[in-house]
Enzyme design. Structure first.
Site, mmCIF file in Angstrom:
data_model
loop_
_atom_site.group_PDB
_atom_site.id
_atom_site.type_symbol
_atom_site.label_atom_id
_atom_site.label_comp_id
_atom_site.label_asym_id
_atom_site.label_seq_id
_atom_site.Cartn_x
_atom_site.Cartn_y
_atom_site.Cartn_z
ATOM 1 N N GLY A 126 -38.585 59.570 82.892
ATOM 2 C CA GLY A 126 -37.202 59.834 82.474
ATOM 3 C C GLY A 126 -36.316 58.602 82.532
ATOM 4 O O GLY A 126 -35.088 58.711 82.451
ATOM 5 N N ARG A 179 -24.835 56.148 74.456
ATOM 6 C CA ARG A 179 -24.488 55.739 73.102
ATOM 7 C C ARG A 179 -23.513 56.720 72.490
ATOM 8 O O ARG A 179 -23.483 57.898 72.843
ATOM 9 C CB ARG A 179 -25.749 55.594 72.245
ATOM 10 C CG ARG A 179 -26.636 56.808 72.204
ATOM 11 C CD ARG A 179 -27.591 56.733 71.020
ATOM 12 N NE ARG A 179 -28.939 56.306 71.355
ATOM 13 C CZ ARG A 179 -29.936 57.128 71.643
ATOM 14 N NH1 ARG A 179 -29.752 58.424 71.653
ATOM 15 N NH2 ARG A 179 -31.127 56.657 71.906
ATOM 16 N N ARG A 186 -31.653 65.795 64.839
ATOM 17 C CA ARG A 186 -32.678 65.023 64.165
ATOM 18 C C ARG A 186 -33.440 65.918 63.190
ATOM 19 O O ARG A 186 -33.393 67.148 63.301
ATOM 20 C CB ARG A 186 -33.671 64.471 65.201
ATOM 21 C CG ARG A 186 -33.012 63.705 66.316
ATOM 22 C CD ARG A 186 -33.668 64.000 67.657
ATOM 23 N NE ARG A 186 -32.824 63.581 68.786
ATOM 24 C CZ ARG A 186 -32.910 62.430 69.411
ATOM 25 N NH1 ARG A 186 -33.821 61.567 69.061
ATOM 26 N NH2 ARG A 186 -32.101 62.137 70.398
ATOM 27 N N ASP A 257 -38.203 62.253 64.609
ATOM 28 C CA ASP A 257 -37.301 62.546 65.734
ATOM 29 C C ASP A 257 -36.300 61.418 65.937
ATOM 30 O O ASP A 257 -35.417 61.530 66.795
ATOM 31 C CB ASP A 257 -38.099 62.775 67.024
ATOM 32 C CG ASP A 257 -39.030 61.613 67.342
ATOM 33 O OD1 ASP A 257 -39.796 61.204 66.445
ATOM 34 O OD2 ASP A 257 -38.999 61.107 68.464
ATOM 35 N N ASN A 258 -36.442 60.347 65.171
ATOM 36 C CA ASN A 258 -35.500 59.237 65.279
ATOM 37 C C ASN A 258 -34.619 59.131 64.040
ATOM 38 O O ASN A 258 -33.961 58.117 63.835
ATOM 39 C CB ASN A 258 -36.243 57.920 65.503
ATOM 40 C CG ASN A 258 -36.776 57.802 66.929
ATOM 41 O OD1 ASN A 258 -36.282 58.472 67.842
ATOM 42 N ND2 ASN A 258 -37.773 56.972 67.123
ATOM 43 N N ASP A 267 -31.823 54.360 68.356
ATOM 44 C CA ASP A 267 -33.128 54.352 69.006
ATOM 45 C C ASP A 267 -33.961 53.132 68.614
ATOM 46 O O ASP A 267 -34.869 53.205 67.795
ATOM 47 C CB ASP A 267 -33.884 55.647 68.689
ATOM 48 C CG ASP A 267 -34.576 56.182 69.952
ATOM 49 O OD1 ASP A 267 -34.565 55.490 70.966
ATOM 50 O OD2 ASP A 267 -35.134 57.293 69.902
HETATM 51 P P1 AMP Z 1 -38.450 57.264 72.002
HETATM 52 O O1 AMP Z 1 -39.501 56.246 71.862
HETATM 53 O O2 AMP Z 1 -37.351 56.843 72.935
HETATM 54 O O3 AMP Z 1 -37.924 57.753 70.697
HETATM 55 O O4 AMP Z 1 -39.132 58.495 72.728
HETATM 56 C C1 AMP Z 1 -40.103 59.332 72.148
HETATM 57 C C2 AMP Z 1 -40.324 60.520 73.039
HETATM 58 O O5 AMP Z 1 -40.899 60.119 74.284
HETATM 59 C C3 AMP Z 1 -39.048 61.264 73.391
HETATM 60 O O6 AMP Z 1 -39.362 62.615 73.508
HETATM 61 C C4 AMP Z 1 -38.701 60.662 74.729
HETATM 62 O O7 AMP Z 1 -37.871 61.507 75.472
HETATM 63 C C5 AMP Z 1 -40.061 60.476 75.360
HETATM 64 N N1 AMP Z 1 -40.068 59.414 76.373
HETATM 65 C C6 AMP Z 1 -40.155 58.081 76.166
HETATM 66 N N2 AMP Z 1 -40.138 57.410 77.330
HETATM 67 C C7 AMP Z 1 -40.032 58.328 78.308
HETATM 68 C C8 AMP Z 1 -39.961 58.258 79.735
HETATM 69 N N3 AMP Z 1 -39.994 57.104 80.389
HETATM 70 N N4 AMP Z 1 -39.859 59.435 80.413
HETATM 71 C C9 AMP Z 1 -39.824 60.607 79.773
HETATM 72 N N5 AMP Z 1 -39.887 60.735 78.435
HETATM 73 C C10 AMP Z 1 -39.988 59.609 77.700
HETATM 74 MG MG MG Z 2 -36.410 58.699 70.007
#
Ligand code: AMP
Ligand code: MG
Length: 474
Positions: A126, A179, A186, A257-258, A267
């Site tokens: 998280g 942000r 999304r 999702d982005n 993102d």
């Molecule tokens: P992102 O690369 O930030 O777009 O994340 C893609 C997915 O992975 C999303 O569902 C994020 O919430 C999850 N995610 C990425 N890094 C973490 C992390 N360190 N802990 C929990 N979830 C993560």
């Molecule tokens: Mg993302």
């Protein structure tokens, strides 16, 4: 809390109910250190008058803002990542904190990254690394300066935690950011409800988006509304993809999702900026196939929009949705030319002349390999910049057939009325750049000596670019 008169809370997403998000507790970061507080962004939503302690209460501890969401909401979504459907995602390290109206009445979200675990974290901690937060802050500021609609990083903290990471040296310093952008809904938010075969929730989410973001569509009949909504989302994301091309950004993770319904850039995990024009340039080290290469970003956006159309097909006829999707190419070509014309500080001429200029610019950039940002800096305002460009450090690159063609097409356009080459930004030899080497140096100083001066200097130069170019979206 002394929010200003322009603070107008309006927590609309929370009102959608429990099918769309999970109330969560933020992680505790009592020892976190404030790195950056963007007062200009805060002023947009009436939060510029907070004391330091109030800022911590809001943006470190996420105590509810007055008359706003009573708890942070981890948004539910799925998504295609590199074209593979992933039902295991959602806000796993962030949440929607609050929503407010701006001076023009538009809704804005405060969303976090690195704020703790949620029901969507899977095995993740998280958390976000400080380096990630620094990179996103730079990218967001630069994109605004060159006219891309997207998020502003309103707040960045160093949490004091040490994190274990695969893609950074360990232990990595922890970061926490917030942000500001219009929407965090999304394409993947729709996909989740399609996966669970819930047309009722797709309809509810769509009506929410129409009401809040595309009020003109509300007047259209219920049967035709999904196609009209899709049409708006297609237009917004075609504009976004086009503005990315003229900004030289290689987003890197154009997963569904982005991508938001409002077509805002956000993102920036592996994001990089082009040193020179190169269609094959990729930014994510894991993007082996070049799926999200610079020259394939429009294709990626359209692919995701097709997934949104499939979701909407649960509440409308696909035959009505397909034409909306087909408009993407026309939207994109028009927006691409408009974006290049704007970045060159020019007034639009005829549509054909704008397209010709765009082609001539990219051909010249490809052939000459002039640093990407330099072309826009040196030739800002077109012929009015002639003496600067031909008398500057890159003069030797401004010759040859491709250059002559570019210059001829520049000559078809007048400078945009707001162009002011007497701005101090244009007195420098070089434009500000945020390419990987620059960002690495900034991070290196922070990492080695906790020296934030290069970060501040870079952001000050980006501010000057924003002022000088005058292209920031309002
Ligand atoms: P992102 O690369 O930030 O777009 O994340 C893609 C997915 O992975 C999303 O569902 C994020 O919430 C999850 N995610 C990425 N890094 C973490 C992390 N360190 N802990 C929990 N979830 C993560
Ligand atoms: Mg993302």
């Amino acid at each position: 809390m002394p929010v200003s008169d322009s603070y107008r809370p309006d927590p609309r997403f929370a009102a959608l109910g429990p099918d769309f998000a999970d109330a969560v507790e933020p992680a505790a970061f009592a020892a976190a250190r404030l790195i950056r507080r963007d007062r200009r962004a805060a002023a947009r939503v009436g939060l510029d008058s907070l004391t330091d302690a109030e800022w911590d209460s809001a943006f470190r501890d996420f105590n509810p803002l007055p008359d706003n969401q009573s708890a942070p909401l981890a948004m539910r979504y799925h998504g295609h990542q590199f074209r593979v459907y992933n039902p295991q995602i959602g806000d796993g390290r962030g949440f929607l904190f609050a929503q407010m109206r701006d001076a023009r009445g538009r809704l804005l979200d405060l969303g976090t990254k690195g704020s703790g675990q949620t029901p969507h974290s899977r095995t993740g901690d998280g958390r976000m690394t400080l380096q990630g937060g620094v990179r996103e802050t730079i990218a967001a500021a630069f994109l605004e300066a060159v006219g891309v609609a997207g998020c502003a990083i309103i707040s960045l903290y160093e949490t004091g935690e040490r994190l274990a990471r695969q893609d950074e040296p360990n232990p990595a310093r922890g970061g926490l950011m917030t942000r500001l952008q219009h929407s965090h809904v999304r394409i993947g938010t729709f996909q989740r409800h399609a996966a669970f075969e819930r047309p009722d929730l797709i309809r509810a989410l769509m009506e929410h988006c129409v009401e809040v973001y595309f009020p003109d569509v509300a007047a259209i009949s219920e049967a035709e509304r999904p196609a009209a909504f899709l049409r708006q989302v297609v237009a917004a994301n075609a504009r976004l993809a086009a503005s990315w091309m003229a900004a030289g950004i290689v987003h890197g993770v154009i997963n569904s999702d982005n991508m938001t319904v409002t077509g805002e850039s956000f993102d920036y995990g592996p994001t990089r900026f082009l040193p020179v024009f190169a269609p094959d340039f990729t930014s994510a080290y894991f993007d082996h196939g070049g799926l999200y290469a610079y020259g394939r970003q429009a294709e990626a956006a359209l692919w995701n929009l097709a997934r949104l159309a499939e979701c909407l097909a649960l509440v409308a006829d696909m035959s009505g949705l397909e034409p909306a999707l087909k408009e993407f190419q026309t939207d994109y070509q028009g927006a691409l030319a408009a974006a290049f014309v704007r970045r060159l500080g020019l007034a639009p001429a005829t549509p054909a002349a704008d397209v010709e200029l765009t082609r001539a610019t990219t051909r010249f950039m490809a052939e000459s390999q002039v640093p990407f940002e330099a072309v826009f800096f040196d030739w800002f305002g077109g012929e009015t910049s002639r003496d600067r460009a031909l008398g500057g450090g890159r003069a030797a690159l401004y010759r040859g057939a491709a250059f002559d063609a570019f210059r001829a097409r520049l000559g078809d356009h007048d400078a945009a009325p707001a162009v002011d080459l007497s701005h101090a930004y244009f007195a420098a030899e070089d434009p500000v750049r945020v390419t990987l080497d620059v960002v690495r140096d900034v991070w290196g100083a922070i990492d080695e000596g906790d020296d934030w001066a290069p970060f501040e200097t870079l952001l000050a130069r980006v501010d000057a670019a924003r002022d000088g170019y005058g292209l920031a979206p309002d």
